[in-house]
Design an enzyme around this catalytic site. Structure first.
Site, mmCIF file in Angstrom:
data_model
loop_
_atom_site.group_PDB
_atom_site.id
_atom_site.type_symbol
_atom_site.label_atom_id
_atom_site.label_comp_id
_atom_site.label_asym_id
_atom_site.label_seq_id
_atom_site.Cartn_x
_atom_site.Cartn_y
_atom_site.Cartn_z
ATOM 1 N N LYS A 9 45.819 32.835 37.115
ATOM 2 C CA LYS A 9 45.102 33.960 36.520
ATOM 3 C C LYS A 9 44.743 33.663 35.060
ATOM 4 O O LYS A 9 45.241 32.688 34.478
ATOM 5 C CB LYS A 9 45.957 35.218 36.669
ATOM 6 C CG LYS A 9 46.133 35.652 38.141
ATOM 7 C CD LYS A 9 46.993 36.896 38.255
ATOM 8 C CE LYS A 9 47.045 37.417 39.686
ATOM 9 N NZ LYS A 9 47.902 38.639 39.798
ATOM 10 N N TYR A 49 40.312 41.739 45.767
ATOM 11 C CA TYR A 49 41.385 42.740 45.686
ATOM 12 C C TYR A 49 41.025 44.038 46.397
ATOM 13 O O TYR A 49 41.535 45.091 46.031
ATOM 14 C CB TYR A 49 41.717 43.013 44.221
ATOM 15 C CG TYR A 49 42.620 41.964 43.591
ATOM 16 C CD1 TYR A 49 43.858 41.639 44.161
ATOM 17 C CD2 TYR A 49 42.249 41.310 42.411
ATOM 18 C CE1 TYR A 49 44.691 40.688 43.580
ATOM 19 C CE2 TYR A 49 43.085 40.356 41.833
ATOM 20 C CZ TYR A 49 44.310 40.055 42.418
ATOM 21 O OH TYR A 49 45.139 39.117 41.840
ATOM 22 N N ASN A 112 50.830 38.751 35.444
ATOM 23 C CA ASN A 112 51.835 38.012 36.225
ATOM 24 C C ASN A 112 51.403 36.605 36.644
ATOM 25 O O ASN A 112 51.885 36.054 37.628
ATOM 26 C CB ASN A 112 52.343 38.853 37.402
ATOM 27 C CG ASN A 112 51.264 39.167 38.409
ATOM 28 O OD1 ASN A 112 50.101 38.801 38.206
ATOM 29 N ND2 ASN A 112 51.620 39.815 39.497
ATOM 30 N N HIS A 115 48.233 34.255 41.442
ATOM 31 C CA HIS A 115 48.042 34.929 42.729
ATOM 32 C C HIS A 115 48.330 33.933 43.847
ATOM 33 O O HIS A 115 47.979 32.761 43.735
ATOM 34 C CB HIS A 115 46.601 35.423 42.877
ATOM 35 C CG HIS A 115 46.258 35.807 44.292
ATOM 36 N ND1 HIS A 115 46.524 37.061 44.799
ATOM 37 C CD2 HIS A 115 45.726 35.088 45.318
ATOM 38 C CE1 HIS A 115 46.158 37.093 46.081
ATOM 39 N NE2 HIS A 115 45.674 35.911 46.414
ATOM 40 N N GLU A 126 40.699 34.813 51.836
ATOM 41 C CA GLU A 126 40.565 34.481 50.419
ATOM 42 C C GLU A 126 39.962 33.085 50.226
ATOM 43 O O GLU A 126 39.122 32.888 49.345
ATOM 44 C CB GLU A 126 41.934 34.615 49.733
ATOM 45 C CG GLU A 126 42.399 36.075 49.693
ATOM 46 C CD GLU A 126 43.868 36.256 49.322
ATOM 47 O OE1 GLU A 126 44.563 35.240 49.065
ATOM 48 O OE2 GLU A 126 44.317 37.418 49.286
HETATM 49 P P1 IDP Z 1 50.989 40.173 44.702
HETATM 50 O O1 IDP Z 1 50.055 39.561 43.675
HETATM 51 O O2 IDP Z 1 52.415 39.786 44.460
HETATM 52 O O3 IDP Z 1 50.538 39.927 46.117
HETATM 53 P P2 IDP Z 1 49.999 42.889 45.014
HETATM 54 O O4 IDP Z 1 50.841 44.087 45.330
HETATM 55 O O5 IDP Z 1 49.094 42.374 46.086
HETATM 56 O O6 IDP Z 1 50.964 41.755 44.458
HETATM 57 O O7 IDP Z 1 49.131 43.281 43.732
HETATM 58 C C1 IDP Z 1 48.052 42.473 43.336
HETATM 59 C C2 IDP Z 1 48.077 42.339 41.828
HETATM 60 O O8 IDP Z 1 47.826 43.603 41.238
HETATM 61 C C3 IDP Z 1 49.417 41.889 41.247
HETATM 62 O O9 IDP Z 1 49.600 40.493 41.290
HETATM 63 C C4 IDP Z 1 49.301 42.404 39.827
HETATM 64 O O10 IDP Z 1 48.456 41.547 39.040
HETATM 65 C C5 IDP Z 1 48.565 43.720 40.035
HETATM 66 N N1 IDP Z 1 49.485 44.842 40.189
HETATM 67 C C6 IDP Z 1 50.179 45.211 41.290
HETATM 68 N N2 IDP Z 1 50.928 46.306 41.061
HETATM 69 C C7 IDP Z 1 50.688 46.648 39.776
HETATM 70 C C8 IDP Z 1 51.169 47.704 38.934
HETATM 71 O O11 IDP Z 1 51.965 48.554 39.330
HETATM 72 N N3 IDP Z 1 50.682 47.729 37.652
HETATM 73 C C9 IDP Z 1 49.807 46.800 37.184
HETATM 74 N N4 IDP Z 1 49.332 45.792 37.941
HETATM 75 C C10 IDP Z 1 49.769 45.714 39.215
HETATM 76 MG MG MG Z 2 48.872 40.595 47.178
#
Ligand code: IDP
Ligand code: MG
Length: 149
Positions: A9, A49, A112, A115, A126
């Site tokens: 990212k 997304y 974070n 991805h 994807e």
């Molecule tokens: P993942 O990336 O571990 O699969 P997902 O639940 O698919 O997690 O969420 C996609 C992305 O959305 C996350 O990697 C993060 O960047 C963002 N995200 C998910 N939940 C939150 C939140 O509660 N606050 C802010 N960003 C979030």
């Molecule tokens: Mg995800």
């Protein structure tokens, strides 16, 4: 062999973590069969997304992911989806275990670092969003007989 989609990212790129992260996957024995750097357009981000549309964090997520270049790649290996998710760690870096990428390099769920596809089906979807079929390289790594029995 299974394929999965990984994206470093914008924060990983801005913080100079590209090399360190890629080397973890290489050393594990995963094969990089496609890779590119790109600045994601809004439309592509929303497609990638789509499952999160309507959630409170969606707009921030799209702004984040389109804010600077990313590095997209396809990794191949036995159980690649599961193996890569475990190397990446929990979604929230404050809960991700030390030794995982998010556990070692992140602090905030909204930054974070990386991805990775969460299932075989997501991986196929994807990969097809980010790469054309002819951008996936089929080749044998010389260490394959030493990585796999
Ligand atoms: P993942 O990336 O571990 O699969 P997902 O639940 O698919 O997690 O969420 C996609 C992305 O959305 C996350 O990697 C993060 O960047 C963002 N995200 C998910 N939940 C939150 C939140 O509660 N606050 C802010 N960003 C979030
Ligand atoms: Mg995800």
């Amino acid at each position: 062999m299974e394929r999965t989609f990984v994206m470093l990212k914008p924060d990983a790129v801005q913080r100079g973590l590209i090399g360190e992260i890629i080397s973890r996957f290489e050393k594990k024995g995963l094969k990089i069969i496609a890779m590119k750097m790109l600045k994601i357009e809004r439309e592509l981000a929303e497609k990638h997304y789509f499952e999160h549309r309507g959630k409170v964090f969606f707009d921030n997520l799209i702004n984040y992911i389109t804010s600077a270049p990313v590095v997209a790649m396809v990794l191949e290996g036995k159980n690649a989806v599961k193996v890569v998710r475990s190397i990446v760690g929990a979604t929230n870096p404050s809960e991700a275990l030390p030794g995982t990428i998010r556990g070692d390099y992140g602090m905030d769920i909204g930054r974070n670092v990386i991805h990775a596809s969460d299932s075989k089906e997501s991986a196929e979807r994807e990969i097809s969003i980010f790469f054309k079929p002819n951008e996936l390289c089929e080749f044998k790594r010389i260490d394959e007989n030493w990585v796999y029995e």
